[in-house]
Design a protein around this motif. Structure first.
Motif, PDB file in Angstrom:
ATOM      1  N   SER A 130       0.888  -1.262  -0.004  1.00 34.09           N
ATOM      2  CA  SER A 130      -0.184   0.134   0.042  1.00 34.09           C
ATOM      3  C   SER A 130       0.892   0.950  -0.029  1.00 34.09           C
ATOM      4  O   SER A 130       0.381   2.283  -0.579  1.00 34.09           O
ATOM      5  CB  SER A 130      -1.125  -0.019   1.085  1.00 34.09           C
ATOM      6  OG  SER A 130      -0.646   0.885   2.147  1.00 34.09           O
ATOM      7  N   GLU A 185       0.903   3.926  -3.125  1.00 32.99           N
ATOM      8  CA  GLU A 185       1.055   5.531  -2.759  1.00 32.99           C
ATOM      9  C   GLU A 185       1.766   6.322  -3.172  1.00 32.99           C
ATOM     10  O   GLU A 185       1.504   7.277  -3.863  1.00 32.99           O
ATOM     11  CB  GLU A 185       1.209   5.716  -1.076  1.00 32.99           C
ATOM     12  CG  GLU A 185       0.936   7.207  -0.578  1.00 32.99           C
ATOM     13  CD  GLU A 185      -0.400   7.535  -0.295  1.00 32.99           C
ATOM     14  OE1 GLU A 185      -1.101   6.745   0.394  1.00 32.99           O
ATOM     15  OE2 GLU A 185      -0.970   8.684  -0.644  1.00 32.99           O
ATOM     16  N   ARG A 199       9.564   7.308  -1.395  1.00 35.07           N
ATOM     17  CA  ARG A 199       9.857   8.214  -2.563  1.00 35.07           C
ATOM     18  C   ARG A 199      11.383   8.957  -2.346  1.00 35.07           C
ATOM     19  O   ARG A 199      11.845   9.233  -3.212  1.00 35.07           O
ATOM     20  CB  ARG A 199       8.791   9.459  -1.839  1.00 35.07           C
ATOM     21  CG  ARG A 199       9.066  10.690  -3.028  1.00 35.07           C
ATOM     22  CD  ARG A 199       7.682  11.400  -2.654  1.00 35.07           C
ATOM     23  NE  ARG A 199       6.265  10.936  -2.984  1.00 35.07           N
ATOM     24  CZ  ARG A 199       5.306  10.944  -2.329  1.00 35.07           C
ATOM     25  NH1 ARG A 199       5.344  11.313  -1.040  1.00 35.07           N
ATOM     26  NH2 ARG A 199       4.106  10.364  -2.851  1.00 35.07           N
ATOM     27  N   PRO A 234       5.586   5.742   3.067  1.00 35.39           N
ATOM     28  CA  PRO A 234       5.632   6.409   1.651  1.00 35.39           C
ATOM     29  C   PRO A 234       6.786   7.305   1.475  1.00 35.39           C
ATOM     30  O   PRO A 234       7.474   7.325   0.423  1.00 35.39           O
ATOM     31  CB  PRO A 234       4.205   6.796   1.633  1.00 35.39           C
ATOM     32  CG  PRO A 234       3.357   6.642   2.568  1.00 35.39           C
ATOM     33  CD  PRO A 234       4.212   6.188   3.734  1.00 35.39           C
ATOM     34  N   GLU A 235       6.992   8.117   2.668  1.00 30.67           N
ATOM     35  CA  GLU A 235       8.234   9.084   2.013  1.00 30.67           C
ATOM     36  C   GLU A 235       9.507   8.368   2.220  1.00 30.67           C
ATOM     37  O   GLU A 235      10.324   8.738   1.450  1.00 30.67           O
ATOM     38  CB  GLU A 235       8.007  10.287   3.390  1.00 30.67           C
ATOM     39  CG  GLU A 235       7.830   9.841   4.557  1.00 30.67           C
ATOM     40  CD  GLU A 235       6.386   9.806   4.850  1.00 30.67           C
ATOM     41  OE1 GLU A 235       5.997   9.404   6.305  1.00 30.67           O
ATOM     42  OE2 GLU A 235       5.507   9.854   4.118  1.00 30.67           O
TER      43      GLU A 235
END
Lengths: 204, 586
Positions: free
Chosen positions: B239, B243, B314, B310-311
């Motif tokens: 997930s 994202e 990223r 998510p970060e």
């Protein structure tokens, strides 16, 4: 149409009813026909540590339970210092902030080993960080409704009052009605309405 | 019907719908709510077992006895239960057997960050890994079927983020499967070497069949997007990856994660230009993919420490220039967890804190916080039970090293039942002169108030015999004159016991008895009791502050007690030399 997902980050310290507020928001969104995902970070929360809950509201595609850093649509802080702490990580210029104005002091500050920043400084700091912020005497309003413990519903009312969510306050009211035991319904509804009015009047 | 459920609630629901009839667990964050929710279904016998080993052994017996059975625990609990796990892997099952392990990446409330996916290949059992609440429910039903079809226990691997996150779940009906008959079969169920040798071949053969199944299993799926980048991922990492990358890449989402689907992975890797492996903690998927001779990008980009987000993904794969959003002059003070106001552990820690020659070994529970300033008592914490056992070793080293430290081992009531008793027997048997403090607050507090053998109530809400800690202590051979049972709200009594303990030359036990201040009945009973400062008498010596109670503050040159937080335990009043703290209410 709204830009999805709406990312709500709720923060406070253990015992402030943060998780329950998230539950009310999430259930209301589902009742209104939206999809939600939600996650909490509590850990040792019951022992006075910070608690943070994320609620994400969307309708087209699925989103995970964590709001990515810098992407909060709204930060709801039950405690000013925690509001600020969370804002550093999750906020951006466009984030809307709703914060209770009553501090809860960490042990180090109570014992004068550490110092808690002046609340006015925190307020000014937050005002400089985002375009729209509301500081709410949530604990006092909750006390007016019957008990300062209902500050979480005051804050939930504030969120509804911002109009940021794509559904009306009737969904919140019916959720509160459903989730709370009979003897606490009226009190929590009243707290919710007091919060709603505080923000709604400033928004319109 | 759709309902918002946490992962833990969805697992309970899934087991219920799958016809599970027996479930056992020892509480441990983030797994605790699984059994609490299973206990709501009358069709299922549920229990808090004394520890995870007992829970899994009970589950083994129940499975062989023909029942679909679930055992649940946090990641470190599986270490305790590893012994039965590795052998039930040989014996297989009768009724389906699912063992839930809830890992805690980021260590929100754990002592380590072990990745229990490694247990599946180690024990050679099938493993299933859901990514959200809906999958928790659906995959659980699948797990019971796999267990029975392949005659294997199934490891059901969760993480904190999956356990505690909420999502919409489509509910189904319960399928009643009943309890299967039991057929005596000693070659399958008695693991003596002669039988085990044969079973080991069967286990290896089972793995081949499971691998074939994994390649065709609906729990492993490919989502084709752009084929420039392909991502192999599982659990919550899926997930997070979605994202960040959305629909712009292809995914191989693994739900059946042991044995891994080798053919499927090869096919996927071949079809994409670049292969990323996005996973939390250990390079479990990555290591396997590399053994297939496939190049991939994984842990050199994504750290194996801490919870994935998510970060982090990223930053690893789509780095932007660090743009700092905010600059602020304000320094936010930290907010570490503390012992609650009125916590019964405070009195004993306060009393022990006065002895500077004490080395204190703690255990797992709220009382781990005895290490926090200003009390700063605890020196060492390892795992459950070590509060007693590690004290024994430290004492031996201290003696061998010619040092004269006094060793105090601290353990809770639930933890004493969990794995403290064996250590205490060791102390008596080997005559190790250390002090053991059993902090009996009549509840398993840290995980949110679960019943235990000392509380007089079962998970299913029935009355139960109260296992008396003092009787156990006596029964294992601690002499009556070396036992003190004290009320930790009574400082004088507690200090006297600590003094005797400090002078003792043989194994010595202090039992502190006072229920957790957060128990509802205790809160109700003490709602109108509080302490307040008599400002005329107060000399502002701050002795009360040094108890570390968060209800007491030094504000604007005055000591103040927050009435709404105080429960009138009176520890502050007892440490005040000037009678400046007054108790109000009864």
């Amino acid at each position: 149409m709204f830009q999805e997902p709406i990312n709500i980050v709720i923060t406070g310290v253990g015992g402030q009813g943060n998780v329950l507020a998230a539950q009310v928001i999430a259930v209301s969104a589902v009742e209104a026909g939206y999809l939600v995902s939600s996650g909490e970070t509590s850990g040792l929360a019951q022992r006075g540590g910070p608690v943070m809950t994320h609620v994400r509201v969307f309708c087209r595609q699925n989103y995970g339970p964590l709001v990515p850093h810098g992407r909060a649509t709204v930060v709801i802080g039950f405690e000013p210092l925690e509001t600020m702490r969370v804002l550093f990580d999750y906020g951006n210029r466009g984030t809307v902030v709703i914060s209770n104005d009553r501090p809860s002091y960490p042990l180090g500050c109570l014992q004068c080993e550490d110092s808690y920043p002046e609340v006015s400084l925190i307020k000014d700091g937050i005002k400089n960080m985002v375009q729209q912020s509301f500081f709410i005497p949530a604990s006092e309003l909750a006390a007016q409704a019957g008990t300062s413990l209902a500050a979480n519903m005051v804050m939930t009312g504030c969120l509804a009052g911002t109009g940021l969510l794509p559904f009306g306050k009737e969904f919140f009211r019916s959720t509160i009605d459903k989730l709370f035991p009979n003897k606490l319904k009226e009190l929590n509804l009243k707290a919710f309405e007091l919060g709603f009015d505080q923000v709604f009047q400033q928004v319109v | 019907m759709k309902k918002i459920l946490t992962g833990n609630e969805a697992i309970a629901r899934g087991a219920y719908e799958a016809g599970c009839t027996i479930a056992a667990a020892y509480p441990g964050t983030p797994s605790t709510e699984i059994l609490e929710n299973m206990a709501k279904y009358q069709e299922i016998y549920t229990e808090w077992s004394t520890n995870e080993k007992v829970a899994v052994e009970l589950a083994c017996g129940a499975s062989i006895g023909g029942a679909r059975t679930l055992a649940a625990m946090k990641h470190v609990g599986l270490n305790v239960a590893a012994d039965p796990l590795f052998t039930i892997a040989y014996e297989g099952v009768n009724g389906g057997l699912v063992i839930v392990t809830a890992d805690d990446p980021g260590m929100h409330s754990s002592q380590n960050e072990q990745d229990n996916r490694r247990y599946a290949p180690f024990a050679k059992v099938a493993m299933i890994e859901p990514a959200d609440s809906q999958e928790c429910k659906d995959f659980m039903k699948h797990a019971f079927e796999v267990s029975e079809i392949f005659d294997t226990p199934v490891l059901f691997r969760l993480t904190t983020r999956v356990c505690h996150s909420k999502g919409l779940v489509e509910l189904g009906e319960r399928t009643e499967v009943g309890v299967k008959d039991y057929q005596k079969d000693i070659k399958k169920y008695v693991m003596i070497p002669a039988h085990s040798r044969v079973r080991h071949y069967q286990v290896e053969e089972r793995l081949n069949r499971l691998r074939e199944y994994s390649n065709n299993c609906p729990l492993n799926r490919i989502e084709w997007g752009d084929k420039k980048i392909g991502i192999v991922t599982s659990g919550i990492s899926y997930s997070h990856a979605k994202e960040v990358f959305g629909d712009s890449v292809s995914y191989l989402k693994i739900g059946f994660s042991f044995p891994l689907p080798d053919k499927m992975i090869k096919k996927f890797a071949k079809a994409v230009d670049k292969l990323y492996v996005i996973e939390e903690n250990e390079p479990y998927l990555e290591d396997f993919i590399r053994t297939l001779g496939i190049e991939c990008l994984g842990k050199e980009y994504i750290p194996c420490c801490e919870e994935l987000s998510p970060e982090i993904i990223r930053k690893a794969f789509l780095p932007e220039k660090d743009k700092k959003v905010y600059d602020s002059e304000i320094k936010a003070p930290s907010r570490p967890p503390v012992l609650c106001p009125g916590c019964p552990h405070r009195g004993i820690y306060y009393a022990v804190s006065k002895y500077k020659d004490v080395v204190a070994v703690g255990d797992i529970g709220c009382y781990t916080l005895g290490m926090m300033p200003p009390l700063s008592v605890t020196d060492i914490v390892i795992c459950m039970g070590a509060g007693i056992s590690a004290s024994l070793g430290f004492k031996r080293a201290s003696m061998k090293g010619g040092r004269d430290e006094k060793i105090f081992g601290f353990i809770g009531d639930s933890t004493f039942f969990h794995s403290g008793i064996t250590g205490l027997i060791d102390a008596v048997y080997n005559k190790t002169p250390a002090v053991f403090v059993i902090l009996d607050n009549s509840i398993t507090a840290m995980t949110g108030h679960q019943e235990n053998p000392g509380t007089g109530k079962t998970l299913m809400g029935e009355a139960a015999p109260v296992i008396d800690i003092e009787s156990i202590v006596k029964a294992v051979g601690i002499k009556a004159e070396d036992i003190r049972v004290v009320d930790p709200y009574n400082l004088e009594m507690t200090q006297a016991a600590v003094k005797d303990a400090h002078e003792a030359q043989e194994p010595f036990v202090i039992i502190t008895k006072q229920p957790c201040a957060l128990i509802k009945e205790v809160q109700k009973k003490r709602a109108n009791i509080y302490c307040s400062i008599n400002e005329e008498k107060c000399t502002k010596c701050k002795a009360c502050i040094k108890t570390g109670c968060p209800a007491i503050a030094f504000k604007n040159g005055q000591i103040v007690i927050d009435r709404s937080m105080c429960n009138g335990c009176t520890l502050c009043a007892q440490v005040c030399k000037f009678d400046a703290v007054e108790k109000v209410g009864e």
